[in-house]
Design an enzyme around this catalytic site. Structure first.
Site, mmCIF file in Angstrom:
data_model
loop_
_atom_site.group_PDB
_atom_site.id
_atom_site.type_symbol
_atom_site.label_atom_id
_atom_site.label_comp_id
_atom_site.label_asym_id
_atom_site.label_seq_id
_atom_site.Cartn_x
_atom_site.Cartn_y
_atom_site.Cartn_z
ATOM 1 N N HIS A 21 0.843 -1.212 0.000
ATOM 2 C CA HIS A 21 0.000 0.000 0.000
ATOM 3 C C HIS A 21 0.874 1.256 0.000
ATOM 4 C CE1 HIS A 21 -4.299 -1.308 0.731
ATOM 5 N NE2 HIS A 21 -3.629 -2.374 0.331
ATOM 6 N N GLU A 78 -11.914 1.918 0.303
ATOM 7 C CA GLU A 78 -11.869 2.537 1.641
ATOM 8 C C GLU A 78 -12.325 3.999 1.614
ATOM 9 O OE1 GLU A 78 -7.734 1.818 2.370
ATOM 10 O OE2 GLU A 78 -7.166 3.884 1.974
#
Ligand code: NOJ
Length: 671
Positions: free
Chosen positions: A452, A477
């Site tokens: 990430h 998200e």
């Protein structure tokens, strides 16, 4: 086997490129031709496809170096190779190569290695020699377009590439933009400009160097992401190579998505035994944290950083993790991620120096790893560094061997901070070196990485298939907490042709509960059926299903699709699409004869007719179809779904109605 043959070329073809003399190399099928020349000691190249000039005479080289020709050498390759995992099991790598050796005014050599494939071109710069350091500030590589196509881009400063890709004519680009750039021509053909095998170099960006005025065709210039010193690349002769500059050229959207040019430009797998690298679906103590249902932190701190108590809803507890492990084991998931499992999350976790070997007191990792193993599930580890690279690198070996001892072989890494060590861009050579160091060290420790806040992927996963997936995307998200209400449905109709072309993406599809008590104005712009379709339209060999077990249990029939859909494919085809509008993708399971289909649309309701000729002609299939109902409405009635079975064959056409922000998912099994 590589069939190489060396000959000094005295080719003196008259080029159409402005250079007096040029050397040409064609694709194996002769549809693409690349020309190289030196003009006033500056290297140039140009590209023709099907007789049409795609790139005019475009500059190459670095800083203000002048070059003279040393030698030309050509070779070719035609091979099939097998992926460790992927969208396709067997990939064809067929190109012709031209190696140009140049000498600069300081007597140093530079090689430009061109490869021309049937689906595009690539070239890289190499710096032969025996040691000796050098610095590069500016790369002069240009792309002189002969048209003003539309481009899909995001600005180069977009944090972690987490933006909405936008389309405009190339001449209208006002900002420097990230690599990749997806190019749409008015005749329905496409191009994809990116880089491959970014190993010890700076990530490239592009700006309109010329042609911002009407009637002048645009020239894209290269902007290498610099170090804080202002230097872009610190090199060493005999070692440093640029990443490959690459341009896919496709006649239509299906060909664009099918191109494996980026992977072909990467080196073959360097990991001898890859049996420990296993694609899998996983769930995690994660979405609930993003919804503020749980916290990452274990303790509460006051403004001065003093502990004032325990956090009331710490997510990564032994009990909670057991519950997730039980659910994973019962529903076909290979792993469970736990975020906030270690010390370092209390207070401002992006500034804390995390410990990667110290669990919080309420997370009994020794017990949980045994518990998971007994149930055939792996814990997915998590290393959130907050961009504190030195702290992480100091602990890297011990952190990985700690996980190895616990049987944890997949780790999600994170770098949440505007700059690494507070000063370097993630995609600078500094960041690239760090991320690749982690991948190599992880490979040596039998650990797979889900990276990430990554550098935009460039196909290094061919060489190191333990680099399984990454973010570099405005993922789901954002639909938990973004202040703009969540990503528009269009976003997921753009990604397959922009970010996803650069490699697997940890988008985290599979949200089943669209309510958002803390941010009621923000939500996933989707119907339930569309969440299923995303498991086919968005590719990741480590595929996370975002939601909580309790949400999945609200819709057990729809959840069956997620239980069954694989994440490792024999073959994949984008059957139909228009970037930003809709996409229909079919993929065949790598380990059975089953096919899966995903179709999604943007904010517009539409009907798609799917030609099923990709199925085996001699077989009948049961199609389990999960689709929007006529009553489905992503805002008012998103959970309404039709689940039906039909018998279909390769000669059928399947018509699907996709409601606004909707979709359909189909599993085809042989009758
Ligand atoms: C950002 C990542 O994208 C997200 O998945 C993660 O939960 C947080 N960082 C914390 O590491």
């Amino acid at each position: 086997m590589k069939k190489a043959y060396l000959f000094v070329l005295l080719v003196a073809a008259i080029a159409m490129t402005g250079c007096r003399q040029s050397t040409r190399v064609s694709s194996p099928d002769k549809t693409i031709e690349l020309s190289f020349c030196l003009h006033d000691q500056v290297p140039y190249y140009s590209v023709i496809k099907d007789g049409r000039q795609v790139l005019g005479t475009s500059r190459m080289g670095f800083d203000d170096h002048k070059y003279t020709m040393v030698s030309l050498r050509s070779s070719s390759k035609n091979e099939l190779w097998e992926t460790t995992w992927g969208e396709e099991r067997i990939i064809k790598n067929n190109y012709r190569e031209l190696q140009v050796t140049l000498r600069d005014e300081q007597n140093e050599l530079m090689v430009v290695r061109f490869r021309v494939f049937n689906d595009g071109i690539g070239f890289r710069y190499e710096f032969p020699g025996e040691g000796g350091s050098f610095e590069i500030c500016n790369e002069n590589t240009e792309y002189c377009f002969t048209d003003d196509p539309e481009v899909w881009t995001i600005p180069w400063r977009t944090p972690y590439y987490e933006g909405l890709w936008e389309k405009c004519p190339m001449t209208a680009l006002r900002d420097t933009v990230c690599s990749p750039v997806t190019i749409e021509y008015s005749n329905g053909s496409y191009a994809f400009l990116h880089e491959a095998a970014l190993d010890d170099w700076a990530a490239q960006n592009f700006y309109v160097a010329d042609g911002a005025e009407p009637s002048v065709f645009p020239v894209l210039g290269t902007y290498l992401t610099p170090w804080s010193t202002g230097v872009s690349v610190y090199g060493e002769r005999g070692k440093t190579k640029s990443s490959w500059r690459m341009l896919i050229l496709a006649d239509n959207i299906t060909e664009l998505a099918a191109s494996r040019l980026m992977l072909n430009l990467n080196e073959p797998c360097k990991i001898e035994d890859t049996s420990w690298i296993q694609p899998m679906k996983f769930i995690g103590i994660w979405w609930a944290i993003h919804l503020d249902h749980y916290s990452w932190c274990y303790r509460l701190l006051d403004e001065k950083g003093n502990v004032i108590g325990l956090a009331p809803k710490h997510g990564a507890t032994t009990e909670n993790m057991k519950r997730y492990i039980d659910f994973a084991a019962g529903h076909g998931f290979g792993g469970v991620l736990a975020e906030g499992w270690n010390e370092g999350w209390d207070g401002d976790w992006t500034s804390n120096l995390a410990s990667f070997t110290t669990p919080t007191p309420d997370f009994d990792i020794e017990y949980l790893s045994r518990y998971a193993k007994e149930r055939g599930v792996q814990i997915i580890g998590h290393h959130e560094t907050g961009g504190n690279i030195q702290n992480y690198e100091q602990q890297l070996d011990s952190a990985l061997s700690y996980y190895d001892r616990l049987g944890i072989h997949n780790v999600k890494t994170g770098y949440v901070h505007a700059k690494l060590e507070g000063k370097e861009w993630h995609k600078s050579q500094y960041g690239v070196r760090h991320m690749n160091h982690v991948i190599r060290t992880a490979a040596a420790n039998h650990v797979c990485i889900d990276n990430h806040e990554c550098v935009m992927p460039t196909g290094l996963c061919r060489t190191y298939p333990n680099l399984m997936t990454g973010e570099g995307v405005r993922g789901q998200e954002w639909d938990a907490w973004s202040t703009d209400g969540g990503s528009p449905a269009q976003h997921l109709c753009v990604l397959p042709f922009t970010r996803c072309m650069a490699g697997p993406v940890d988008f985290t599809p599979g949200t089943f509960d669209f309510s958002n008590p803390i941010h009621p104005e923000t939500r996933v712009h989707s119907t339930l059926a569309r969440q299923l379709a995303l498991f086919v339209t968005v590719y990741s060999p480590l595929q996370m299903a975002s939601d909580m077990p309790e949400s999945y249990m609200q819709h057990p029939e729809a959840f069956r699709f997620i239980e069954q859909v694989p994440c490792d494919w024999e073959q994949s085809h984008v059957l139909d699409a228009k970037i930003g509008e809709y996409v229909v993708t079919a993929r065949q399971d790598r380990h059975s004869s089953d096919w899966y289909l995903g179709a999604i649309t943007n904010e517009e309701e539409r009907e798609v007719s799917v030609d099923l000729s990709f199925l085996d002609k001699n077989k009948n299939y049961t199609a389990e179809i999960y689709r929007d109902d006529s009553q489905t409405d992503w805002q008012q009635n998103p959970y309404k779904i039709v689940i039906e079975k039909r018998t279909l064959t390769a000669s059928d056409t399947l018509t699907l109605t996709l409601k606004a922000a909707g979709g359909a998912a189909v599993r085809f099994t042989e009758l």
